[in-house]
Design a protein around this motif. Sequence first.
Motif, short mmCIF file in Angstrom:
data_model
loop_
_atom_site.label_atom_id
_atom_site.label_comp_id
_atom_site.label_asym_id
_atom_site.label_seq_id
_atom_site.Cartn_x
_atom_site.Cartn_y
_atom_site.Cartn_z
N ALA A 119 -7.47 -2.44 -0.18
CA ALA A 119 -8.49 -2.10 0.82
C ALA A 119 -7.97 -1.03 1.78
O ALA A 119 -8.71 -0.12 2.16
N LEU A 120 -6.71 -1.13 2.15
CA LEU A 120 -6.10 -0.13 3.03
C LEU A 120 -6.09 1.23 2.34
O LEU A 120 -6.44 2.25 2.95
N LEU A 121 -5.72 1.26 1.08
CA LEU A 121 -5.72 2.51 0.32
C LEU A 121 -7.14 3.06 0.18
O LEU A 121 -7.34 4.29 0.23
N SER A 123 -4.93 -12.32 -2.04
CA SER A 123 -5.53 -11.72 -0.85
C SER A 123 -4.64 -10.62 -0.26
O SER A 123 -5.15 -9.62 0.25
N THR A 124 -3.32 -10.76 -0.35
CA THR A 124 -2.42 -9.72 0.14
C THR A 124 -2.57 -8.46 -0.72
O THR A 124 -2.63 -7.34 -0.19
N ALA A 126 0.84 -1.20 0.00
CA ALA A 126 0.00 0.00 0.00
C ALA A 126 0.87 1.26 0.00
O ALA A 126 0.59 2.21 -0.73
N ALA A 127 1.94 1.24 0.79
CA ALA A 127 2.85 2.39 0.84
C ALA A 127 3.52 2.61 -0.51
O ALA A 127 3.68 3.75 -0.96
N THR A 133 -7.40 7.04 -0.66
CA THR A 133 -6.44 7.22 -1.74
C THR A 133 -7.00 6.71 -3.06
O THR A 133 -6.71 7.28 -4.12
N VAL A 134 -7.77 5.62 -3.00
CA VAL A 134 -8.38 5.04 -4.19
C VAL A 134 -9.87 4.82 -3.95
O VAL A 134 -10.33 4.80 -2.81
#
Length: 80
Positions: A52-54, A45-46, A12-13, A59-60
């Motif tokens: 999902a975090l973004l 899944s990763t 995500a970063a 961010t998205v």
Amino acid sequence: MSPIPLSYTDIAADIASRIKAGEYEPGAKLPSYSQLADLYSVSFSTAARAVALLRDRGTVIGAPGRGVFVADRAGRQSGD
């Protein structure tokens, strides 16, 4: 010995830094979960957790049946 795979937070970063660098501009469609999984050598899944975090951070934006797109304000955020 193989390298340790990236975590979803690392991915995500990296995606966020690519957005800030202009590689993915506001409104641009991100690669699919499968493509991201291949790109970062992680499971589907990763990759999905990273996106999902973004999405949680704004961010998205997900568009069901169409994909995930960079939010209009993502490039102007500070700090993440």
